[in-house]
Design a protein around this motif. Structure first.
Motif, PDB file in Angstrom:
ATOM      1  N   GLY A  16      69.105  13.504  29.735  1.00  0.00           N
ATOM      2  CA  GLY A  16      67.819  14.103  29.423  1.00  0.00           C
ATOM      3  C   GLY A  16      68.037  14.987  28.218  1.00  0.00           C
ATOM      4  N   MET A  17      67.025  15.131  27.378  1.00  0.00           N
ATOM      5  CA  MET A  17      67.144  15.952  26.177  1.00  0.00           C
ATOM      6  C   MET A  17      65.895  16.813  26.060  1.00  0.00           C
ATOM      7  SD  MET A  17      69.334  16.214  23.444  1.00  0.00           S
ATOM      8  CE  MET A  17      70.052  14.649  22.987  1.00  0.00           C
ATOM      9  N   VAL A  18      66.100  18.107  25.831  1.00  0.00           N
ATOM     10  CA  VAL A  18      64.988  19.038  25.668  1.00  0.00           C
ATOM     11  C   VAL A  18      65.202  19.861  24.406  1.00  0.00           C
ATOM     12  CG1 VAL A  18      64.721  19.195  28.185  1.00  0.00           C
ATOM     13  CG2 VAL A  18      65.990  20.976  26.971  1.00  0.00           C
ATOM     14  N   GLU A  19      64.135  20.526  23.970  1.00  0.00           N
ATOM     15  CA  GLU A  19      64.241  21.475  22.874  1.00  0.00           C
ATOM     16  C   GLU A  19      64.209  22.888  23.431  1.00  0.00           C
ATOM     17  OE1 GLU A  19      62.306  19.423  18.938  1.00  0.00           O
ATOM     18  OE2 GLU A  19      61.004  20.655  20.174  1.00  0.00           O
ATOM     19  N   ASP A  20      65.071  23.749  22.918  1.00  0.00           N
ATOM     20  CA  ASP A  20      65.000  25.168  23.276  1.00  0.00           C
ATOM     21  C   ASP A  20      63.878  25.808  22.459  1.00  0.00           C
ATOM     22  OD1 ASP A  20      65.987  25.956  20.731  1.00  0.00           O
ATOM     23  OD2 ASP A  20      67.999  26.398  21.489  1.00  0.00           O
ATOM     24  N   PRO A  21      63.580  27.093  22.637  1.00  0.00           N
ATOM     25  CA  PRO A  21      62.465  27.706  21.918  1.00  0.00           C
ATOM     26  C   PRO A  21      62.567  27.644  20.391  1.00  0.00           C
ATOM     27  CG  PRO A  21      63.034  29.057  23.787  1.00  0.00           C
ATOM     28  CD  PRO A  21      64.097  27.988  23.690  1.00  0.00           C
ATOM     29  N   ASP A  22      63.763  27.458  19.838  1.00  0.00           N
ATOM     30  CA  ASP A  22      63.927  27.339  18.392  1.00  0.00           C
ATOM     31  C   ASP A  22      63.902  25.895  17.906  1.00  0.00           C
ATOM     32  OD1 ASP A  22      64.095  30.053  17.968  1.00  0.00           O
ATOM     33  OD2 ASP A  22      66.169  30.038  17.279  1.00  0.00           O
ATOM     34  N   GLY A  23      63.787  24.935  18.813  1.00  0.00           N
ATOM     35  CA  GLY A  23      63.774  23.534  18.418  1.00  0.00           C
ATOM     36  C   GLY A  23      65.139  22.885  18.413  1.00  0.00           C
ATOM     37  N   ASN A  24      66.191  23.602  18.857  1.00  0.00           N
ATOM     38  CA  ASN A  24      67.512  22.999  18.996  1.00  0.00           C
ATOM     39  C   ASN A  24      67.482  22.039  20.175  1.00  0.00           C
ATOM     40  OD1 ASN A  24      68.855  24.782  17.003  1.00  0.00           O
ATOM     41  ND2 ASN A  24      68.411  26.348  18.532  1.00  0.00           N
ATOM     42  N   TRP A  25      68.159  20.916  20.053  1.00  0.00           N
ATOM     43  CA  TRP A  25      68.194  19.944  21.135  1.00  0.00           C
ATOM     44  C   TRP A  25      69.326  20.263  22.092  1.00  0.00           C
ATOM     45  CZ3 TRP A  25      66.902  14.228  19.691  1.00  0.00           C
ATOM     46  CH2 TRP A  25      65.600  14.164  19.143  1.00  0.00           C
ATOM     47  N   VAL A  26      69.020  20.211  23.375  1.00  0.00           N
ATOM     48  CA  VAL A  26      69.992  20.466  24.441  1.00  0.00           C
ATOM     49  C   VAL A  26      69.965  19.240  25.352  1.00  0.00           C
ATOM     50  CG1 VAL A  26      70.681  22.021  26.302  1.00  0.00           C
ATOM     51  CG2 VAL A  26      69.465  22.947  24.313  1.00  0.00           C
ATOM     52  N   GLU A  27      71.149  18.631  25.517  1.00  0.00           N
ATOM     53  CA  GLU A  27      71.277  17.423  26.316  1.00  0.00           C
ATOM     54  C   GLU A  27      71.856  17.753  27.676  1.00  0.00           C
ATOM     55  OE1 GLU A  27      73.084  13.041  25.496  1.00  0.00           O
ATOM     56  OE2 GLU A  27      74.486  14.707  25.199  1.00  0.00           O
ATOM     57  N   PHE A  28      71.356  17.057  28.685  1.00  0.00           N
ATOM     58  CA  PHE A  28      71.895  17.179  30.047  1.00  0.00           C
ATOM     59  C   PHE A  28      72.325  15.781  30.486  1.00  0.00           C
ATOM     60  CE2 PHE A  28      68.561  20.351  29.504  1.00  0.00           C
ATOM     61  CZ  PHE A  28      69.319  21.501  29.667  1.00  0.00           C
ATOM     62  N   ILE A  29      73.551  15.674  30.949  1.00  0.00           N
ATOM     63  CA  ILE A  29      74.056  14.415  31.469  1.00  0.00           C
ATOM     64  C   ILE A  29      74.117  14.521  32.988  1.00  0.00           C
ATOM     65  CG2 ILE A  29      76.045  12.865  31.608  1.00  0.00           C
ATOM     66  CD1 ILE A  29      76.628  13.448  28.723  1.00  0.00           C
ATOM     67  N   ASP A  30      73.507  13.538  33.631  1.00  0.00           N
ATOM     68  CA  ASP A  30      73.512  13.500  35.094  1.00  0.00           C
ATOM     69  C   ASP A  30      74.929  13.138  35.546  1.00  0.00           C
ATOM     70  OD1 ASP A  30      72.946  13.327  37.781  1.00  0.00           O
ATOM     71  OD2 ASP A  30      71.448  11.744  37.583  1.00  0.00           O
ATOM     72  N   ASN A  31      75.635  14.139  36.011  1.00  0.00           N
ATOM     73  CA  ASN A  31      77.034  13.959  36.414  1.00  0.00           C
ATOM     74  C   ASN A  31      77.231  14.652  37.754  1.00  0.00           C
ATOM     75  OD1 ASN A  31      79.751  13.535  36.522  1.00  0.00           O
ATOM     76  ND2 ASN A  31      80.260  14.845  34.787  1.00  0.00           N
ATOM     77  N   PRO A  32      76.866  13.977  38.841  1.00  0.00           N
ATOM     78  CA  PRO A  32      76.927  14.625  40.147  1.00  0.00           C
ATOM     79  C   PRO A  32      78.327  14.990  40.606  1.00  0.00           C
ATOM     80  CG  PRO A  32      76.323  12.305  40.361  1.00  0.00           C
ATOM     81  CD  PRO A  32      76.377  12.618  38.899  1.00  0.00           C
ATOM     82  N   GLY A  33      79.335  14.639  39.850  1.00  0.00           N
ATOM     83  CA  GLY A  33      80.695  15.059  40.180  1.00  0.00           C
ATOM     84  C   GLY A  33      81.359  14.025  40.974  1.00  0.00           C
TER      85      GLY A  33
END
Length: 136
Positions: free
Chosen positions: A119-136
């Motif tokens: 998943g990829m989102v923008e922080d309040p400044d427009g920087n992209w932050v990625e999340f990888i689904d890694n349940p461990g």
């Protein structure tokens, strides 16, 4: 010559003129562990909010003077550092928290390659932050 790290993880600095909004996003929405806010005007920093993600330190830096903004647009917006990634065990919860906070969602759930969901989102400044689904 090979890099010889002296600690696990790394430090990442994001320069911003939106210190309060950025702090709220990373601390309150993503739940990073807040360490302190420092004033280092002698080096041009009005505030440095320090937040921990496991063994990596995120520094939200508010300069004393106004500075030009960088390019936005994530991966294809420009060259240079364009995004960073968190491997998370609570992917759906994180994405929902970002949505509930009004973050711009780039990809809600995308299979980037077989077995790798991001998943990829923008922080309040427009920087992209990625999340990888890694349940461990």
């Amino acid at each position: 010559m090979a890099l010889q790290p002296t600690k696990e993880g790394f430090d990442l600095g994001i320069v911003t003129s939106n210190g309060d909004e950025m702090l709220a996003f990373y601390r309150d929405v993503l739940g990073l562990e807040f360490e302190a806010t420092l004033n280092m005007e002698q080096v041009g920093i009005a505030q440095m909010h320090r937040l921990w993600a496991d063994k990596s330190l995120l520094k939200l830096v508010v300069p004393v003077a106004d500075v030009p903004t960088g390019a936005t647009g994530g991966i294809t917006g420009a060259t240079g550092l364009r995004y960073f990634t968190f491997n998370v065990g609570n992917f759906e919860e994180v994405m929902t928290a970002c949505e509930d906070a009004g973050a711009n969602i780039i990809w809600r759930r995308l299979e980037a390659r077989p077995g790798v969901v991001v998943g990829m989102v923008e922080d309040p400044d427009g920087n992209w932050v990625e999340f990888i689904d890694n349940p461990g």
